[in-house]
Design an enzyme around this catalytic site. Sequence first.
Site, PDB file in Angstrom:
ATOM      1  N   SER A 743     -78.480  13.909  20.474  1.00  0.00           N
ATOM      2  CA  SER A 743     -77.333  13.004  20.391  1.00  0.00           C
ATOM      3  C   SER A 743     -76.001  13.698  20.631  1.00  0.00           C
ATOM      4  O   SER A 743     -74.968  13.060  20.658  1.00  0.00           O
ATOM      5  CB  SER A 743     -77.331  12.285  19.043  1.00  0.00           C
ATOM      6  N   LYS A 786     -73.610   7.995  10.717  1.00  0.00           N
ATOM      7  CA  LYS A 786     -72.651   8.702  11.560  1.00  0.00           C
ATOM      8  C   LYS A 786     -71.281   8.027  11.505  1.00  0.00           C
ATOM      9  O   LYS A 786     -70.247   8.680  11.392  1.00  0.00           O
ATOM     10  CB  LYS A 786     -73.160   8.746  13.004  1.00  0.00           C
TER      11      LYS A 786
END
Length: 851
Positions: A743, A786
Site C-alpha cells: 500500500s 488509516k
Amino acid sequence: MSSVSPIQIPRRLPLLLTNEGVLLPGSTMRTSVDSARNLQLVRSRLLKGTSLQSTILGVIPNTPDPASDAQALPPLHRIGTAALAVQVVGSNWPKPHYTLLITGLCRFQIVQVLKEKPYPVAEVEQLDRLEEFPNTCKTREELGELSEQFYKYAVQLVEMLDMSVPAVAKLRRLLDSLPREALPDILTSIIRTSNKEKLQILDAVSLEERFKMTIPLLVRQIEGLKLLQKTRKHKQDDDKRVIAIRPIRRITHIPGALEDDDEDEDNDDIVMLERKIRTSSMPEQAHKVCVKEIKRLKKMPQSMPEYALTRNYLELMVELPWNKSTTDRLDIRAARILLDNDHYAMEKLKKRVLEYLAVRQLKNNLKGPILCFVGPPGVGKTSVGRSVAKTLGREFHRIALGGVCDQSDIRGHRRTYVGSMPGRIINGLKTVGVNNPVFLLDEVDKLGKSLQGDPAAALLEVLDPEQNHNFTDHYLNVAFDLSQVLFIATANTTATIPPALLDRMEIIQVPGYTQEEKIEIAHRHLIPKQLEQHGLTPQQIQIPQVTTLDIITRYTREAGVRSLDRKFGAICRAVAVKVAEGQHKEAKLDHSDVAEGEGCREHILEEAKPESISDTPDLALPPEMPILIDFHALKDILGPPMYEMEVSERLSQPGVAIGLAWTPLGGEIMFVEASRMDGEGQLTLTGQLGDVMKESAHLAISWLRSNAKKYHLTNASGSFDLLDNTDIHLHFPAGAVTKDGPSAGVTIVTCLASLFSGRLVRSDVAMTGEITLRGLVLPVGGIKDKVLAAHRAGLKRVIIPQRNEKDLEEIPGNVRQDLSFVTASCLDEVLNAAFDGGFTVNTRPGLLNSK
Ligand code: ADP
C-alpha cells in the site's frame, strides 16, 4: 576392614547447634543452616577455611531453638558428634541459608565452652573410636554374646528386605565387613527410630549399653516387617516394587511403634478423597479410572514419587466441574443495555454480539461459529468478552495464548512426565468451577510453533463443536465435555492466525477510535473508573475535555485507549497525594494564568464551585474546590509532551511524502523520504522493508522513468533518464520496525516525483494505494484505521484508491467532515491531488531553484 579406624579429632571444635535430627557416628545427613550463629560458622570455617581440620565441626543435637539469636547461648546437650562437612550448598530463597551434608565421625563431650561469639567454640573430649578402643580385647569378649545377638538380628532384618535392591545388597555386605562396634550407630540411623531414641543411643557412651538399647529397636522393626508381609500375602499382592526399610504407613499399631500424626492425616485424606469420588457426579468412565487409581494409591508407600502424582491427579478429578453449571439468564434487552452501559461506540461489534446472543436465546445450542474480535490493543475486546459473560450470568476466564508454542500447554502433559500438569483448558475449568464458563482465548494470533507440536492444532479440537464434547486432556486421560463452554477469541491481526483455526471463527473487526470517541470513552468510563480506584471523587478532581484531548494528542499515540487509561491513573495518583496532603488549594490558584483551555476551565470552575461548597458544609475543613487538571498540571504530572505535530516541519523539503500504514496496533502515518546523489543508477532502500515493499519501490521508479518526459522530470544533469549517473536512496523512518505490504506504492511515487521535480508535496495530505506498472491505483485494506491515523495526525486530505470508496462509509461522520477525500484510479490523479496546483505536464523543473 577389621577394626574401627582410629580417629583423632581436634581438641577445640566449633559447635553447630541443631534441632532437626540426630547425627550418629558413621551416618550421613543433610541439615539446613539458617540461624545467625550457624551461618557465621559456615562462612568462616567452611567457606573460608583451607585445611581439612577446618571442615570438622561439633554437631550438638537437640538445641532448643537454635535459630534464636539471643545473646546468651542456649543450654547445650552434653554429648555431640564430631562431623566432617562434605558439601555446602547455599541459597537465598526464601531466606539466606545453607544446606550441609555432614558425616558423623565419633562422639565427643563438651569440657568447656571457650567462646560464644560469633559462633560457639568448645574444648572437647573425644569419647569413642580412639586408638586404644579396638584393642581392648577384654571388651570384645565381654560383649561377644551381646554383639553376636545384635548381629543376628541385623542380618535377619536385612534379609527380610528385597535383596534385588542394590542398596539392600550393599547393606548386607556391610554387615559383615564393618566392625561390630560400629553397627549399633549405623543401624539405628537406618531403621525407623524417633529423634528421642537416637539421642538415647548417642548418649550411650558405653558400647555395652549401646548394644542393649539397640536390640529392642531392631526387634521392633523386624516385627513390623513381618506383619507387613503377612498383610501383603493376605491381599495376594505380588507387587514387589518397593519394600522400604521403613514399615509402610498403615501399620501404625505395632506394639511399641511410634504414633505418627502425619500418617493419620494422610489416611484421613485418602478416605476423604474416596468419599468425594463416590459422591461426585463424574461420568462413568472417569469414575472407573478414579476408583482404579485410588486402589493403587492405597497400596503405595507415601515416599514414592508416584504417590504425590496420583494423589494430585485424583484431587483434580474430584474438583473438576463434571456436572456443575450456572443457569443462563438470557434477556436480549437487558444484554443490550448492559453492553451499551459498559461500552461507548463500537456499534458494529455490539450489534454482532447481540445477534449472537439472540440466536442463542431462540435456539439453545452453541453449535455456531466462534466469535473472534480482531483489532488493535486497548479497543475493548477483552472487556466486551467480560460483558458477554456478565449478560449471560456465566463465569469468565481468560486464557492468554500469546507465546504458547507447546501443544501440551493446551492439552496437558501425559502423567508419565515428572511435573506433568493438565492443560490450560482443564485448569481454567478447575478455576471457575463450572462447566459452562465464557473462555476468552486471548491473542490467538500470537500462538507459536515448536518441536513440541502445534498448539493451534490442539485448539482446533477444543473449538470444533463436532469434537469438543469429548475433549481429552493428556493429563486427565478421560474425556471432558467442553460443548457447554462459550469460546470467544481475540487477536490483533488475522494474518498470523493459522488458516484452519481462522476457518472455525467468525471475524469481527474492532477498529481503533477517533479522538472524539476517545474523549467520550474517557469521560464516561475511564475517568470514573480511575477515580473510584484511587478513592477520589469529582469534588476533588476535574479533568476538562480539552485536557483529555491534550493527553490524547500529545501524550499518547495509539488506536485504543489503554495508555490513555494509564495516563489518567498517573494523574489520579498525583492528585491523591495532593488531596491527602490537603495542599492543593494554593497549587490550583497558581495556575490561574494558564492560556490553554481557558474557556473550558472557567466553565468548570463555575460549575464546580457552588456544588463543592454546598456538598461539604459541615466538615471542619474549609470548603474544598476540585483540583483542575489543566495543561500546566499535565506537564507537571506527565512530563513534557511526548508527541508533537511534526508533519509540516518534515515536509519542508522536496522528496518527502506521507503514507498511511496499517499495523496490528492500528493505523499510522508514515513518512517516506528520498534523496539522490551522483552514482551509477542504484536504488538503496532502508528502514527494514519486506519484499513486497521493495518491489513497490522498483515499480514506482520504473513508472516514473517511463513517464519522465511527460512530467518533465529530470536528473541533476537535466537528463530525462532519471537514473543516469544518479543513485537514489529511499528511506522509511522508524527504521527498527519491519514494514511490508503493497500500500505504500502511491506514496513512493509521490515522494520520488517531488524529488525529481523539486516541488514540495502538500504538507496536509496523506495517501495509500497499491500501484501497477501501467500507473493504475489498486485498492488496499485497513482504510478505516488509516484514515483515523491521518485524522489523529491533524492532516486534512487523504488520497485513497477509487475502489476503496465504499470503505468510507465506516468512517464516523465527524472525521469525514474534517477530512477531504480524493479517490484516485490512476497515478496522474494521485499526483494532481498531492501537489498544490496539481502536477500537470506543464510543470517545469525550474521551480526547483525557487524553493
Ligand atoms: P483489548 O482486549 O482490546 O486489548 P481491553 O478490553 O483490555 O482491550 O480494554 C482496555 C481498557 O479500555 C479497558 O479498561 C476497557 O474497559 C477500556 N475500553 C476500551 N474500549 C472501551 C469502550 N468502547 N468503552 C468503554 N471502555 C472501553
